[in-house]
Scaffold this motif. Sequence first.
Motif, PDB file in Angstrom:
ATOM      1  N   PHE A  97       0.707  -7.717  13.309  1.00 13.22           N
ATOM      2  CA  PHE A  97       0.849  -9.099  13.750  1.00 13.22           C
ATOM      3  C   PHE A  97       2.059  -9.233  14.660  1.00 13.22           C
ATOM      4  CE2 PHE A  97      -1.219  -9.052   9.662  1.00 13.22           C
ATOM      5  CZ  PHE A  97      -2.301  -9.908   9.848  1.00 13.22           C
ATOM      6  N   ARG A  98       1.873  -9.945  15.753  1.00 16.51           N
ATOM      7  CA  ARG A  98       2.993 -10.268  16.633  1.00 16.51           C
ATOM      8  C   ARG A  98       3.788 -11.394  15.983  1.00 16.51           C
ATOM      9  NH1 ARG A  98       0.583 -11.121  22.433  1.00 16.51           N
ATOM     10  NH2 ARG A  98       2.780 -10.988  22.971  1.00 16.51           N
ATOM     11  N   GLU A  99       5.061 -11.457  16.286  1.00 24.38           N
ATOM     12  CA  GLU A  99       5.917 -12.492  15.717  1.00 24.38           C
ATOM     13  C   GLU A  99       5.350 -13.871  16.042  1.00 24.38           C
ATOM     14  OE1 GLU A  99      10.651 -12.978  15.038  1.00 24.38           O
ATOM     15  OE2 GLU A  99      10.011 -12.348  17.026  1.00 24.38           O
ATOM     16  N   GLY A 100       5.195 -14.695  15.009  1.00 21.37           N
ATOM     17  CA  GLY A 100       4.682 -16.044  15.185  1.00 21.37           C
ATOM     18  C   GLY A 100       3.167 -16.161  15.222  1.00 21.37           C
ATOM     19  N   ALA A 101       2.455 -15.048  15.245  1.00 16.87           N
ATOM     20  CA  ALA A 101       0.985 -15.079  15.294  1.00 16.87           C
ATOM     21  C   ALA A 101       0.407 -14.934  13.894  1.00 16.87           C
ATOM     22  CB  ALA A 101       0.452 -13.969  16.187  1.00 16.87           C
ATOM     23  N   ASP A 102      -0.635 -15.683  13.605  1.00 19.73           N
ATOM     24  CA  ASP A 102      -1.276 -15.599  12.296  1.00 19.73           C
ATOM     25  C   ASP A 102      -2.448 -14.626  12.288  1.00 19.73           C
ATOM     26  OD1 ASP A 102      -1.435 -16.459   9.535  1.00 19.73           O
ATOM     27  OD2 ASP A 102      -3.304 -17.460  10.104  1.00 19.73           O
ATOM     28  N   THR A 103      -2.973 -14.266  13.467  1.00 20.11           N
ATOM     29  CA  THR A 103      -4.087 -13.325  13.517  1.00 20.11           C
ATOM     30  C   THR A 103      -3.612 -11.979  14.050  1.00 20.11           C
ATOM     31  OG1 THR A 103      -4.748 -14.116  15.703  1.00 20.11           O
ATOM     32  CG2 THR A 103      -5.852 -15.113  13.802  1.00 20.11           C
ATOM     33  N   ALA A 104      -4.273 -10.939  13.581  1.00 19.15           N
ATOM     34  CA  ALA A 104      -3.877  -9.568  13.916  1.00 19.15           C
ATOM     35  C   ALA A 104      -4.129  -9.251  15.383  1.00 19.15           C
ATOM     36  CB  ALA A 104      -4.647  -8.584  13.048  1.00 19.15           C
ATOM     37  N   CYS A 105      -3.199  -8.514  15.985  1.00 21.21           N
ATOM     38  CA  CYS A 105      -3.440  -7.986  17.335  1.00 21.21           C
ATOM     39  C   CYS A 105      -4.124  -6.622  17.241  1.00 21.21           C
ATOM     40  CB  CYS A 105      -2.151  -7.932  18.153  1.00 21.21           C
ATOM     41  SG  CYS A 105      -0.880  -6.825  17.564  1.00 21.21           S
ATOM     42  N   ALA A 106      -4.035  -5.998  16.066  1.00 18.72           N
ATOM     43  CA  ALA A 106      -4.741  -4.742  15.793  1.00 18.72           C
ATOM     44  C   ALA A 106      -4.926  -4.649  14.288  1.00 18.72           C
ATOM     45  CB  ALA A 106      -3.950  -3.543  16.305  1.00 18.72           C
ATOM     46  N   GLN A 107      -6.003  -4.004  13.881  1.00 17.67           N
ATOM     47  CA  GLN A 107      -6.194  -3.762  12.451  1.00 17.67           C
ATOM     48  C   GLN A 107      -6.949  -2.454  12.282  1.00 17.67           C
ATOM     49  OE1 GLN A 107      -8.083  -7.535  11.823  1.00 17.67           O
ATOM     50  NE2 GLN A 107     -10.081  -6.619  11.437  1.00 17.67           N
ATOM     51  N   GLY A 108      -6.634  -1.787  11.186  1.00 22.98           N
ATOM     52  CA  GLY A 108      -7.255  -0.494  10.984  1.00 22.98           C
ATOM     53  C   GLY A 108      -7.228  -0.076   9.537  1.00 22.98           C
ATOM     54  N   HIS A 109      -7.493   1.193   9.339  1.00 25.12           N
ATOM     55  CA  HIS A 109      -7.511   1.750   7.988  1.00 25.12           C
ATOM     56  C   HIS A 109      -7.140   3.226   8.042  1.00 25.12           C
ATOM     57  CE1 HIS A 109     -11.391   3.305   9.353  1.00 25.12           C
ATOM     58  NE2 HIS A 109     -11.242   4.223   8.403  1.00 25.12           N
ATOM     59  N   PHE A 110      -6.726   3.740   6.916  1.00 25.38           N
ATOM     60  CA  PHE A 110      -6.696   5.177   6.734  1.00 25.38           C
ATOM     61  C   PHE A 110      -6.877   5.504   5.277  1.00 25.38           C
ATOM     62  CE2 PHE A 110      -2.030   4.501   6.714  1.00 25.38           C
ATOM     63  CZ  PHE A 110      -1.593   5.313   5.677  1.00 25.38           C
ATOM     64  N   VAL A 111      -7.384   6.694   5.033  1.00 25.63           N
ATOM     65  CA  VAL A 111      -7.629   7.171   3.677  1.00 25.63           C
ATOM     66  C   VAL A 111      -6.683   8.321   3.411  1.00 25.63           C
ATOM     67  CG1 VAL A 111      -9.306   8.204   2.101  1.00 25.63           C
ATOM     68  CG2 VAL A 111     -10.045   6.468   3.769  1.00 25.63           C
ATOM     69  N   HIS A 112      -5.954   8.193   2.319  1.00 23.82           N
ATOM     70  CA  HIS A 112      -5.110   9.281   1.818  1.00 23.82           C
ATOM     71  C   HIS A 112      -5.836   9.934   0.652  1.00 23.82           C
ATOM     72  CE1 HIS A 112      -0.625   8.295   2.860  1.00 23.82           C
ATOM     73  NE2 HIS A 112      -1.113   9.224   3.649  1.00 23.82           N
ATOM     74  N   VAL A 113      -5.881  11.244   0.639  1.00 24.29           N
ATOM     75  CA  VAL A 113      -6.244  11.984  -0.555  1.00 24.29           C
ATOM     76  C   VAL A 113      -4.944  12.604  -1.042  1.00 24.29           C
ATOM     77  CG1 VAL A 113      -7.502  13.955  -1.512  1.00 24.29           C
ATOM     78  CG2 VAL A 113      -8.621  12.436   0.127  1.00 24.29           C
ATOM     79  N   TYR A 114      -4.599  12.311  -2.274  1.00 21.13           N
ATOM     80  CA  TYR A 114      -3.373  12.864  -2.853  1.00 21.13           C
ATOM     81  C   TYR A 114      -3.694  14.210  -3.473  1.00 21.13           C
ATOM     82  CZ  TYR A 114      -0.907   8.691  -1.681  1.00 21.13           C
ATOM     83  OH  TYR A 114      -0.313   7.677  -0.962  1.00 21.13           O
ATOM     84  N   VAL A 115      -2.872  15.179  -3.084  1.00 18.31           N
ATOM     85  CA  VAL A 115      -3.090  16.554  -3.511  1.00 18.31           C
ATOM     86  C   VAL A 115      -1.823  17.115  -4.132  1.00 18.31           C
ATOM     87  CG1 VAL A 115      -4.822  16.952  -1.707  1.00 18.31           C
ATOM     88  CG2 VAL A 115      -2.431  17.554  -1.272  1.00 18.31           C
ATOM     89  N   ASP A 116      -2.003  18.161  -4.923  1.00 26.20           N
ATOM     90  CA  ASP A 116      -0.878  18.888  -5.481  1.00 26.20           C
ATOM     91  C   ASP A 116      -0.089  19.507  -4.327  1.00 26.20           C
ATOM     92  OD1 ASP A 116       0.137  21.792  -6.374  1.00 26.20           O
ATOM     93  OD2 ASP A 116       0.172  20.469  -8.137  1.00 26.20           O
ATOM     94  N   ARG A 117       1.201  19.339  -4.347  1.00 28.34           N
ATOM     95  CA  ARG A 117       2.051  19.832  -3.253  1.00 28.34           C
ATOM     96  C   ARG A 117       1.879  21.329  -3.022  1.00 28.34           C
ATOM     97  NH1 ARG A 117       6.659  18.046  -0.606  1.00 28.34           N
ATOM     98  NH2 ARG A 117       6.809  16.218  -1.941  1.00 28.34           N
ATOM     99  N   GLU A 118       1.730  22.091  -4.084  1.00 25.49           N
ATOM    100  CA  GLU A 118       1.654  23.553  -3.968  1.00 25.49           C
ATOM    101  C   GLU A 118       0.236  24.052  -3.659  1.00 25.49           C
ATOM    102  OE1 GLU A 118       4.417  25.393  -3.890  1.00 25.49           O
ATOM    103  OE2 GLU A 118       5.517  23.518  -4.189  1.00 25.49           O
ATOM    104  N   THR A 119      -0.744  23.581  -4.400  1.00 24.51           N
ATOM    105  CA  THR A 119      -2.103  24.121  -4.266  1.00 24.51           C
ATOM    106  C   THR A 119      -2.935  23.421  -3.196  1.00 24.51           C
ATOM    107  OG1 THR A 119      -3.107  22.630  -5.893  1.00 24.51           O
ATOM    108  CG2 THR A 119      -2.113  24.700  -6.725  1.00 24.51           C
ATOM    109  N   ARG A 120      -2.527  22.214  -2.813  1.00 22.54           N
ATOM    110  CA  ARG A 120      -3.252  21.381  -1.852  1.00 22.54           C
ATOM    111  C   ARG A 120      -4.644  20.990  -2.366  1.00 22.54           C
ATOM    112  NH1 ARG A 120       1.407  21.025   0.332  1.00 22.54           N
ATOM    113  NH2 ARG A 120       1.669  21.166   2.566  1.00 22.54           N
ATOM    114  N   ARG A 121      -4.813  20.974  -3.667  1.00 18.56           N
ATOM    115  CA  ARG A 121      -6.052  20.536  -4.302  1.00 18.56           C
ATOM    116  C   ARG A 121      -5.883  19.090  -4.757  1.00 18.56           C
ATOM    117  NH1 ARG A 121     -10.014  22.419  -2.820  1.00 18.56           N
ATOM    118  NH2 ARG A 121     -11.077  21.723  -4.696  1.00 18.56           N
TER     119      ARG A 121
END
Length: 146
Positions: free
Chosen positions: A103-127
Amino acid sequence: MTRPTPHTRADYPYHHSTPTRWADNDVYGHVNNVTYYAYFDTAVNAYLAARSALDIHAGTVIGLVVETGCLYFAPAAFPELLSVGVRVAKLGTSSVRYELAVFREGADTACAQGHFVHVYVDRETRRPATLPHALRTALEALTTGS
């Protein structure tokens, strides 16, 4: 295909203030499209760090981005102050789908919107790993059921 309409500030339970930088602008004089992904990533990780929900340096789990997307509705440019709204659309055993909007300052509607998906994995095994309690609790606070 019908183009989605921009979300409003009220659609997001958390907002992270993000100043634009001179380097964010591209040759066309507005924030470059790839920069929005950095805004998204920063907002999510700032939220999690502030709640001690994720130890980025020594935690047993790390989040890996496996999917991302963004829609652009209006330009932003340096030296604007932006706000990034964050919500959780889906919370799984080891994954989370974040939805974000800029959101731009003072604006109530988004100038951009999106998504992302995180998969959380074990730091060592990456599983894939079960979300730790503190992380799940912080993410549940952002869940909207959208």
